[in-house]
Design a protein around this motif. Structure first.
Motif, PDB file in Angstrom:
ATOM      1  N   PRO A 389      37.018   7.379  41.008  1.00 23.65           N
ATOM      2  CA  PRO A 389      36.521   8.071  41.925  1.00 23.65           C
ATOM      3  C   PRO A 389      37.415   9.222  42.390  1.00 23.65           C
ATOM      4  CG  PRO A 389      35.941   5.996  42.302  1.00 23.65           C
ATOM      5  CD  PRO A 389      36.967   5.910  41.507  1.00 23.65           C
ATOM      6  N   LEU A 390      36.908  10.449  42.726  1.00 26.54           N
ATOM      7  CA  LEU A 390      37.766  11.501  43.307  1.00 26.54           C
ATOM      8  C   LEU A 390      38.471  11.252  44.347  1.00 26.54           C
ATOM      9  CD1 LEU A 390      35.600  14.965  42.525  1.00 26.54           C
ATOM     10  CD2 LEU A 390      37.815  14.204  41.575  1.00 26.54           C
ATOM     11  N   GLU A 391      37.840  10.568  45.315  1.00 25.23           N
ATOM     12  CA  GLU A 391      38.331   9.953  46.648  1.00 25.23           C
ATOM     13  C   GLU A 391      39.668   9.360  46.418  1.00 25.23           C
ATOM     14  OE1 GLU A 391      35.545   9.584  46.004  1.00 25.23           O
ATOM     15  OE2 GLU A 391      34.261  10.928  47.331  1.00 25.23           O
ATOM     16  N   THR A 392      39.999   8.157  45.271  1.00 18.96           N
ATOM     17  CA  THR A 392      40.927   7.587  44.782  1.00 18.96           C
ATOM     18  C   THR A 392      41.924   8.428  44.155  1.00 18.96           C
ATOM     19  OG1 THR A 392      39.390   5.768  44.403  1.00 18.96           O
ATOM     20  CG2 THR A 392      41.762   5.461  43.370  1.00 18.96           C
ATOM     21  N   ILE A 393      41.466   9.424  43.508  1.00 16.70           N
ATOM     22  CA  ILE A 393      42.598  10.519  43.207  1.00 16.70           C
ATOM     23  C   ILE A 393      43.240  11.233  44.025  1.00 16.70           C
ATOM     24  CG2 ILE A 393      42.824  12.456  41.589  1.00 16.70           C
ATOM     25  CD1 ILE A 393      40.693  11.499  39.992  1.00 16.70           C
ATOM     26  N   TYR A 394      42.523  11.496  45.252  1.00 17.10           N
ATOM     27  CA  TYR A 394      43.278  12.515  46.068  1.00 17.10           C
ATOM     28  C   TYR A 394      44.012  11.613  47.178  1.00 17.10           C
ATOM     29  CZ  TYR A 394      39.333  15.884  45.337  1.00 17.10           C
ATOM     30  OH  TYR A 394      38.428  16.800  45.017  1.00 17.10           O
ATOM     31  N   ILE A 395      43.913  10.385  47.297  1.00 22.16           N
ATOM     32  CA  ILE A 395      44.450   9.330  47.887  1.00 22.16           C
ATOM     33  C   ILE A 395      46.061   9.518  47.240  1.00 22.16           C
ATOM     34  CG2 ILE A 395      45.035   6.997  48.667  1.00 22.16           C
ATOM     35  CD1 ILE A 395      41.935   6.930  49.373  1.00 22.16           C
ATOM     36  N   GLU A 396      45.688   9.200  45.568  1.00 23.60           N
ATOM     37  CA  GLU A 396      47.173   8.978  45.088  1.00 23.60           C
ATOM     38  C   GLU A 396      47.831  10.256  45.208  1.00 23.60           C
ATOM     39  OE1 GLU A 396      48.568   7.663  40.737  1.00 23.60           O
ATOM     40  OE2 GLU A 396      46.529   7.171  41.376  1.00 23.60           O
ATOM     41  N   LEU A 397      47.147  11.483  45.067  1.00 26.19           N
ATOM     42  CA  LEU A 397      47.819  12.672  45.335  1.00 26.19           C
ATOM     43  C   LEU A 397      48.583  12.985  46.662  1.00 26.19           C
ATOM     44  CD1 LEU A 397      45.527  15.614  43.805  1.00 26.19           C
ATOM     45  CD2 LEU A 397      48.067  15.024  43.173  1.00 26.19           C
ATOM     46  N   VAL A 417      34.016  17.198  26.205  1.00 20.89           N
ATOM     47  CA  VAL A 417      35.747  17.188  25.555  1.00 20.89           C
ATOM     48  C   VAL A 417      36.264  15.990  26.588  1.00 20.89           C
ATOM     49  CG1 VAL A 417      35.803  19.427  24.608  1.00 20.89           C
ATOM     50  CG2 VAL A 417      36.444  19.115  26.919  1.00 20.89           C
ATOM     51  N   LEU A 418      37.092  15.417  26.106  1.00 23.49           N
ATOM     52  CA  LEU A 418      37.966  14.363  26.799  1.00 23.49           C
ATOM     53  C   LEU A 418      39.452  14.926  26.997  1.00 23.49           C
ATOM     54  CD1 LEU A 418      38.351  11.621  28.142  1.00 23.49           C
ATOM     55  CD2 LEU A 418      38.795  10.677  25.688  1.00 23.49           C
ATOM     56  N   VAL A 419      39.977  15.073  28.012  1.00 22.50           N
ATOM     57  CA  VAL A 419      41.403  15.620  28.186  1.00 22.50           C
ATOM     58  C   VAL A 419      42.139  14.448  28.966  1.00 22.50           C
ATOM     59  CG1 VAL A 419      40.439  17.938  28.379  1.00 22.50           C
ATOM     60  CG2 VAL A 419      40.894  16.427  30.496  1.00 22.50           C
ATOM     61  N   GLU A 420      43.294  14.457  28.597  1.00 28.00           N
ATOM     62  CA  GLU A 420      44.567  13.804  29.117  1.00 28.00           C
ATOM     63  C   GLU A 420      44.906  14.668  30.525  1.00 28.00           C
ATOM     64  OE1 GLU A 420      47.858  10.945  28.035  1.00 28.00           O
ATOM     65  OE2 GLU A 420      48.576  13.085  27.809  1.00 28.00           O
ATOM     66  N   SER A 421      44.620  14.469  31.550  1.00 28.52           N
ATOM     67  CA  SER A 421      44.890  15.385  32.757  1.00 28.52           C
ATOM     68  C   SER A 421      46.144  14.749  33.748  1.00 28.52           C
ATOM     69  CB  SER A 421      43.745  15.346  33.602  1.00 28.52           C
ATOM     70  OG  SER A 421      43.809  16.397  34.417  1.00 28.52           O
ATOM     71  N   ARG A 422      46.968  15.745  33.900  1.00 26.05           N
ATOM     72  CA  ARG A 422      48.239  15.558  35.060  1.00 26.05           C
ATOM     73  C   ARG A 422      47.956  16.531  36.102  1.00 26.05           C
ATOM     74  NH1 ARG A 422      50.465  15.526  29.857  1.00 26.05           N
ATOM     75  NH2 ARG A 422      51.311  17.817  30.402  1.00 26.05           N
ATOM     76  N   TRP A 423      47.755  16.122  37.511  1.00 33.83           N
ATOM     77  CA  TRP A 423      47.777  16.820  38.526  1.00 33.83           C
ATOM     78  C   TRP A 423      49.173  16.737  39.307  1.00 33.83           C
ATOM     79  CZ3 TRP A 423      42.345  15.768  41.135  1.00 33.83           C
ATOM     80  CH2 TRP A 423      41.206  15.922  39.969  1.00 33.83           C
ATOM     81  N   GLY A 424      49.350  17.878  39.714  1.00 35.40           N
ATOM     82  CA  GLY A 424      50.911  17.827  40.687  1.00 35.40           C
ATOM     83  C   GLY A 424      50.291  18.378  42.046  1.00 35.40           C
ATOM     84  N   LEU A 425      50.526  17.911  42.991  1.00 30.63           N
ATOM     85  CA  LEU A 425      50.410  18.522  44.513  1.00 30.63           C
ATOM     86  C   LEU A 425      51.584  19.198  45.060  1.00 30.63           C
ATOM     87  CD1 LEU A 425      48.424  18.966  46.851  1.00 30.63           C
ATOM     88  CD2 LEU A 425      49.097  16.852  47.970  1.00 30.63           C
ATOM     89  N   MET A 426      51.467  20.578  45.494  1.00 26.99           N
ATOM     90  CA  MET A 426      52.555  21.308  45.986  1.00 26.99           C
ATOM     91  C   MET A 426      51.929  21.969  47.193  1.00 26.99           C
ATOM     92  SD  MET A 426      54.527  24.340  44.093  1.00 26.99           S
ATOM     93  CE  MET A 426      52.950  25.176  43.666  1.00 26.99           C
ATOM     94  N   LYS A 427      52.659  21.430  48.326  1.00 32.42           N
ATOM     95  CA  LYS A 427      52.605  21.898  49.715  1.00 32.42           C
ATOM     96  C   LYS A 427      53.701  23.188  49.938  1.00 32.42           C
ATOM     97  CE  LYS A 427      51.270  17.427  50.926  1.00 32.42           C
ATOM     98  NZ  LYS A 427      51.592  16.158  51.608  1.00 32.42           N
TER      99      LYS A 427
END
Length: 691
Positions: A389-397, A417-427
């Motif tokens: 779930p997106l909520e879980t992703i946001y919490i980990e971010l 398409v299936l992608v391997e996704s890497r998210w990085g949070l920058m403040k």
């Protein structure tokens, strides 16, 4: 009377009759008093009286003259009283015409007059005596202090100045300034106290507002300063000290050019001219110089300060340090240029503004141009289906600043398409940007699934083949044993040797097939769900190997405490069993096995903690070039003289990998080997890694 010497002297004769009980005269009793001195005194008094009469006559004349003067003075006093009454009347008229309450007190501090303004303000009754004073109208919190101050002023005869709150007729308290002065006579004695109450409520509120405003300015995280129209700094808050390095004492009365780069001085003049015209300048970005010389990027808000006549008298400047934001913007610009050169889809977005950047790799994979993507919500545009779930992703971010996982996207032409996704949070600069880097693994996943299916088919074939081969193998072994038992005497020694070889070969092949079947089962084992202590695993292995341990005289040492594990108990026991069995086999001739079982913990580069066990022995060791090969199926580092099939360590590695761990060997200090097996990240004892 005549004295003996013939001289005479006056006497005072006093005679009293003496009688008996019946009242008859018997005799008389006389008292004689010499009056010589008295007569002399009377003569002197007579002469003095004559002198006094003459003096009285003289004094009377003087008194008449004095009385005339007194009458004149009384007439003058009456004139003065009349003038004083007129003056008092004028004073009262003046007092009662003033807007502020005025009061007087006797020298002892007792109130004897309150002007009508006081009654108007407080609603005081006309019948209320002046002596009650004003204390009942003072705010309860102020009464102790003003009472103490008034008593001290009266006792030491000095003026009173105090601030206090009086209750108005409508119940509202307002601030007043009380001032009282003693009036003295020519000898310095206090005749009266005269005092006033000046309403300072509005000024007090203005002062408090100004103090709050000053506190806000002083506590502001932005640098706040004011300067004259000529550029002289007049005020400088704490944040300005921190931002520019100058204290207030260092910079106040100095010209603003102290913090201006040479190429920005004309800019400052232009700003001041605009402010003189009444223009307020907001978010003007510029550069200033720190005391140590390094530049500071600032965002300026410049405003005019008006005087009472509405004219611009000074300039207010609020400076916000945006050096970090500028650095981030420069970094982002550089990164954007690099991102544009990448063939991987890379884009940035935030929750409110949607997609901010969209590189060439995104256009090639998804089919949307940059213009079509900017400002759109990426999840809506690409119809994202993440692995959680997106909520879980946001919490980990928020917690770690990063997230990695797989996401299904849909391209512009409708392909999935299936992608391997890497998210990085920058403040930075109050912004929260997410940089999303994707790698298309659609074909890779198809290939993996194909390979996985083929591996499953191969495992099934291996299992079936191993199982089916055991039946004819058992027949060969059984008939060979029967041949040995019933017909051995009919064969020569060479024939009997052939039979023994056949039996050993079939037994070895049976062990090989058993190990292959075990390996196949290990590859298809159930997920690890058992919560168990490693000491329970060790006890089960020792129980199974008890006979071999006793026969070899082995010594086994267990280093406590051992960890708790999440495992498939059956296969965890099998893996540890194979390691201990090997340690019992591989020993120097004539030596008893010396084995140690201990806990092992390792932390990977990402901070995840894995737990497992290590089995240490004092055997011959493993050559460096064989330390990896011995974990391959049927690979051995020793000859046929040591019993084994070469599948035991392959099974150990398969068990470890199926648990998310690994297996390997290292040389042991002092001789021997250390065989490690880990079981992945244990959720009960794994160390939490912060962002």
């Amino acid at each position: 009377l005549v004295r003996k010497d013939g001289s005479t002297f006056p006497i005072l004769l006093s005679a009293t009759a003496v009688t008996d009980r019946q009242g008859r005269f018997i005799s008389s009793r006389s008292t004689l008093i010499d009056m010589t001195e008295r007569k002399r005194a009377e003569e002197a008094l007579r002469r003095s009286h004559q002198s006094l009469e003459a003096l009285v006559a003289e004094r009377t004349t003087a008194l008449l003259a004095a009385n005339q003067r007194l009458e004149q003075e009384l007439a003058q006093s009456q004139q003065i009283q009349q003038a004083l009454a007129a003056s008092e009347s004028r004073f009262r008229e003046l007092v009662e015409s003033l807007p502020l309450p005025i009061w007087t007190c006797l020298p002892d501090g007792t109130c004897d007059y309150l002007s009508p303004q006081w009654a108007t303000y407080t609603g005081r009754s006309a019948e209320e005596p002046f002596s009650t004073g004003c204390l009942q109208h003072v705010h309860p919190e102020d009464r102790p202090k003003i009472t103490e101050q008034w008593h001290d002023a009266v006792a030491h005869v000095h003026p009173l100045d105090a601030e206090l709150r009086f209750k108005r007729a409508d119940g509202v308290y307002r601030w007043f300034h009380a001032h009282a002065t003693p009036i003295r006579d020519q000898d310095g004695r206090v005749l009266k106290w005269v005092g006033t109450y000046t309403d300072m409520h509005d000024r007090k509120q203005a002062q408090e507002f100004q103090a709050r405003l000053a506190a806000i300015v002083e506590s502001s995280s932005d640098a706040v300063m004011s300067k004259s129209l000529e550029g002289r700094i007049e005020s400088w808050n704490k944040s300005a000290e921190l931002m520019f390095g100058y204290s207030g004492d260092d910079i106040i009365d100095q010209h603003i050019s102290r913090i201006l780069p040479p190429d920005r001085r004309m800019e400052e003049s232009i700003l001041i001219e605009q402010v003189k015209a009444g223009i307020r300048i907001q978010q003007f970005e510029s550069v200033r110089i720190h005391k140590d010389g390094h530049p500071i990027h600032v965002s300026l808000t410049v405003s005019p300060i008006m005087n009472a006549n509405g004219q611009v008298s000074a300039v207010s400047t609020i400076a916000r340090d945006i050096t970090e934001r500028k650095r981030v913007e420069l970094t982002l610009t550089q990164q954007r240029r690099l991102i544009e050169l990448s063939y991987d889809p890379i884009f940035s977005w935030d929750m409110e503004r949607g997609i901010l950047d969209w590189n060439r790799g995104c256009e090639q994979l998804y089919g949307y141009t940059r213009a079509e993507a900017i400002g759109r919500n990426s999840h809506t545009l690409l119809k994202s289906t993440p692995s959680c779930p997106l909520e879980t992703i946001y919490i980990e971010l928020e917690t770690t600043g990063a997230w990695t996982g797989e996401i299904h996207h849909r391209t512009k032409d409708g392909q999935e398409v299936l992608v391997e996704s890497r998210w990085g949070l920058m403040k930075a600069g109050g912004q929260r940007l997410v940089l999303e880097t994707n790698r298309d693994i659609t074909e890779q996943r198809r290939s993996e699934l194909m390979i996985l299916q083929k591996n499953k088919d191969l495992e099934t074939l291996l299992y079936v083949t191993s199982h089916d081969l055991k039946e004819p193998l058992r027949a060969i072994e059984s008939f060979s044993v029967l041949l040995q038992e019933r017909y051995a005497d009919r064969l020569d020694e060479k024939g009997r040797d052939f039979l023994r070889r056949i039996v050993r070969a079939t037994q070895r092949l049976d062990r090989l097939l058993t190990d292959i079947l075990d390996l196949s089962r290990a590859q298809r084992m159930d997920p690890p769900i058992d919560e168990i202590g490693a000491d329970d695993l060790v006890r089960e292995v020792v129980r199974r190997l008890e006979s071999l341990i006793n026969s070899t005289g082995a010594r086994i040492t267990v280093r406590a405490p051992l960890p708790r594990l999440r495992v498939n108990t059956t296969w965890a026991v099998q893996g540890l069993y194979n390691l201990v069995a090997n340690a019992l086999k591989f020993v120097a001739p004539g030596d008893a096995p010396d084995i140690e079982i201990a806990p092992h913990v390792e932390i990977d580069p990402e901070g995840a903690e894995s737990v497992g066990l290590v089995v240490r022995d004092r055997g011959p060791g493993v050559p460096p070039d064989q330390r990896e090969r011995i974990f391959e199926l049927f690979r051995r580092a020793v000859g046929r003289d040591v019993e084994g099939t070469g599948a035991g360590l392959a099974i150990v590695r398969q068990v470890a990998e199926r648990h998310g761990g690994r297996a390997w060997v290292s040389p042991r200090e002092g001789g021997g080997s250390e065989f490690f097996i880990t079981f992945g990240i244990n959720r009960q004892v794994a160390k939490e890694v912060g962002p």
